[in-house]
Design a protein around this motif. Structure first.
Motif, mmCIF file in Angstrom:
data_model
loop_
_atom_site.group_PDB
_atom_site.id
_atom_site.type_symbol
_atom_site.label_atom_id
_atom_site.label_comp_id
_atom_site.label_asym_id
_atom_site.label_seq_id
_atom_site.Cartn_x
_atom_site.Cartn_y
_atom_site.Cartn_z
ATOM 1 N N ALA A 105 0.822 -1.223 0.000
ATOM 2 C CA ALA A 105 0.000 0.000 0.000
ATOM 3 C C ALA A 105 0.851 1.267 0.000
ATOM 4 C CB ALA A 105 -0.933 0.002 1.211
ATOM 5 N N VAL A 165 1.340 3.658 -3.090
ATOM 6 C CA VAL A 165 0.378 4.673 -3.536
ATOM 7 C C VAL A 165 0.939 6.034 -3.136
ATOM 8 C CG1 VAL A 165 -1.954 5.585 -3.282
ATOM 9 C CG2 VAL A 165 -1.578 3.114 -3.311
ATOM 10 N N ASN A 187 0.124 9.593 -3.156
ATOM 11 C CA ASN A 187 -0.842 10.680 -3.338
ATOM 12 C C ASN A 187 -0.784 11.713 -2.218
ATOM 13 O OD1 ASN A 187 -1.939 9.213 -1.258
ATOM 14 N ND2 ASN A 187 -3.931 8.857 -2.218
ATOM 15 N N TYR A 244 -0.893 11.132 1.016
ATOM 16 C CA TYR A 244 -1.605 10.727 2.224
ATOM 17 C C TYR A 244 -0.894 9.547 2.889
ATOM 18 C CZ TYR A 244 -5.515 13.826 1.322
ATOM 19 O OH TYR A 244 -6.290 14.956 1.143
ATOM 20 N N ARG A 294 -4.348 5.978 5.845
ATOM 21 C CA ARG A 294 -5.515 6.566 5.174
ATOM 22 C C ARG A 294 -5.756 5.862 3.848
ATOM 23 N NH1 ARG A 294 -8.196 11.687 4.809
ATOM 24 N NH2 ARG A 294 -9.917 11.335 3.351
ATOM 25 N N ASN A 295 -4.699 5.587 3.108
ATOM 26 C CA ASN A 295 -4.879 4.899 1.830
ATOM 27 C C ASN A 295 -5.404 3.476 2.022
ATOM 28 O OD1 ASN A 295 -4.157 7.018 0.106
ATOM 29 N ND2 ASN A 295 -1.973 6.583 0.358
ATOM 30 N N HIS A 313 -9.211 3.520 2.339
ATOM 31 C CA HIS A 313 -9.944 3.609 1.073
ATOM 32 C C HIS A 313 -9.730 2.385 0.185
ATOM 33 C CE1 HIS A 313 -11.315 7.745 1.642
ATOM 34 N NE2 HIS A 313 -10.116 8.027 2.106
ATOM 35 N N ILE A 314 -8.503 1.868 0.155
ATOM 36 C CA ILE A 314 -8.189 0.787 -0.781
ATOM 37 C C ILE A 314 -8.600 -0.573 -0.237
ATOM 38 C CG2 ILE A 314 -6.298 -0.451 -1.898
ATOM 39 C CD1 ILE A 314 -4.879 2.235 -2.218
ATOM 40 N N PRO A 329 -8.007 12.484 -0.771
ATOM 41 C CA PRO A 329 -7.088 11.687 -1.575
ATOM 42 C C PRO A 329 -7.695 11.337 -2.928
ATOM 43 C CG PRO A 329 -8.010 10.371 0.200
ATOM 44 C CD PRO A 329 -8.445 11.775 0.449
ATOM 45 N N TYR A 334 -7.439 8.671 -6.245
ATOM 46 C CA TYR A 334 -6.989 7.338 -6.634
ATOM 47 C C TYR A 334 -7.156 7.176 -8.139
ATOM 48 C CZ TYR A 334 -6.975 6.751 -1.661
ATOM 49 O OH TYR A 334 -6.706 6.930 -0.330
ATOM 50 N N ALA A 376 -3.099 3.479 -8.720
ATOM 51 C CA ALA A 376 -3.596 3.028 -7.417
ATOM 52 C C ALA A 376 -4.430 1.764 -7.554
ATOM 53 C CB ALA A 376 -4.414 4.140 -6.757
ATOM 54 N N SER A 379 -13.141 10.669 -0.881
ATOM 55 C CA SER A 379 -12.038 10.552 -1.829
ATOM 56 C C SER A 379 -12.578 10.823 -3.229
ATOM 57 C CB SER A 379 -11.395 9.165 -1.760
ATOM 58 O OG SER A 379 -12.318 8.154 -2.164
#
Length: 359
Positions: free
Chosen positions: A114, A117, A119, A121, A125-126, A129-130, A269, A271, A275, A356
């Motif tokens: 992860a 990624v 971005n 952030y 946090r990523n 979302h992911i 963020p 994506y 991503a 996001s």
């Protein structure tokens, strides 16, 4: 008996005929009373003639909330009442605990994937979302459908594609229907759009909820004037901002009003295709670690005689759609509690969620 209604929609946000729109029909006066009577009676013991509200019955049959067998009425969608609470807990919490433990045992590998990624952030946090949203409420659903364990699409007589879930509005079920991190709201056009992910404990200040409330004419006159252009225009202009382009101030003001910008700059963020490639890699890594726990819980549904929806012959795969939501919602709560993923903020009257933008 009152019900909370949840919709997993795959249809466009264009204006619908009122009687085709499940949100409109289930908001009609007397709808909850009819559903209660059908649920509390023996399955397929009542007929349309047992009710005075013929138009309402016709509408409920049309949207697929009820169905008929030899002229008798039964429930056609997953529903959960107070007596189902212990069953839902048994089906979801044990599996969630095992899944969370399996993921946390591989913290290093997951973070390494992860962290690619880029971005601006933090990885926590990523991962929210992911992993919690895009994988659990997206890629994993596709995988479970491929394995014939859940329903993700249901075409109705209207041509609309949606799944409807009903919960009795009672304290012991609100934990499942409101408080888990398993609600993925996406307002997408041409593969891009505004996203929020969190619980269902309120009405979010996001574009998806705004659009749904506008459809049902629930906005005040002042609120309805907040957005005068199409959602597609809002998405395209935001996408231009992501690429560093300038957009008119009127659009930026809307983005700020809905929390996607702050002080004229993007505040969520973003994506992109890169991503998504990383998300696919993370999915491939995690699926083998957790699938046995998910499969076992979902396969047990059809044998759970205590679930009232089973007595009505509701599809086990339809029920599994919601039970899987409960499972990964419980997992997400455990991951947040552990600090492995970021904890979304709570907004009074809206619940907990993060926003996001996907492109």
């Amino acid at each position: 008996m009152k019900f909370k209604k949840y919709y997993y929609e795959n249809f466009s946000l264009e204006t619908l005929a009122e009687m085709d729109n499940p949100r409109y029909v289930l908001d009609m006066a007397g709808a909850d009373q009819v559903l209660e009577e059908v649920i509390l009676s023996s399955p397929y013991s009542l007929s349309v003639q047992d009710f005075e509200e013929e138009e309402l019955l016709t509408a409920l049959l049309h949207i697929g909330a009820l169905r008929q067998k030899e002229g008798k009425l039964g429930m056609a969608v997953p529903f959960f009442v107070k007596q189902d609470a212990d069953v839902l807990k048994a089906l979801s919490k044990t599996a969630a605990h095992d899944i969370a433990e399996a993921l946390l045992a591989h913290t290093g590998q997951i973070v390494t994937i992860a962290a690619r990624v880029d971005n601006g952030y933090p990885v926590e946090r990523n991962l929210y979302h992911i992993l919690c949203a895009y994988i659990f409420d997206g890629l994993m659903f596709d995988y479970l459908e491929e394995n014939k364990l859940v329903t993700t699409s249901c075409i109705h007589d209207s041509g609309l594609d949606y799944l409807l879930i009903l919960y009795e509005d009672t304290a012991c079920l609100n934990e499942y229907s409101n408080l888990l991190l398993c609600s993925y709201n996406r307002l997408i056009a041409n593969g891009k759009g505004f996203v929020s992910f969190g619980d269902s404990n309120g009405v979010r200040n996001d574009f998806y909820r705004y659009q749904r409330q506008r459809e049902l004419k629930l906005l005040s006159e002042e609120e309805s004037k907040l957005i005068s252009c199409s959602m597609e225009t809002l998405i395209e202009n935001f996408d231009q901002m992501v690429d560093g382009g300038k957009v008119e101030r009127c659009y930026v003001e809307v983005y700020e009003r809905f929390g996607y910008c702050r002080n004229g700059k993007i505040a969520v963020p973003v994506y992109d295709a890169h991503a998504y490639e990383i998300a696919r890699e993370l999915f491939d890594f995690t699926v083998d670690k957790v699938k046995e726990y998910i499969f076992s819980a979902l396969r047990a549904i059809q044998f759970e005689t205590r679930l009232l929806a089973n007595a009505h012959g509701v599809s086990a795969k339809d029920i599994a759609n919601e039970v899987y939501h409960l499972i990964f919602g419980e997992v997400n709560e455990l991951l947040v509690k552990s600090g492995f993923v970021s904890a979304p903020p709570y907004y009074q009257g809206e619940g907990r969620y993060f926003k996001s933008f996907e492109r």
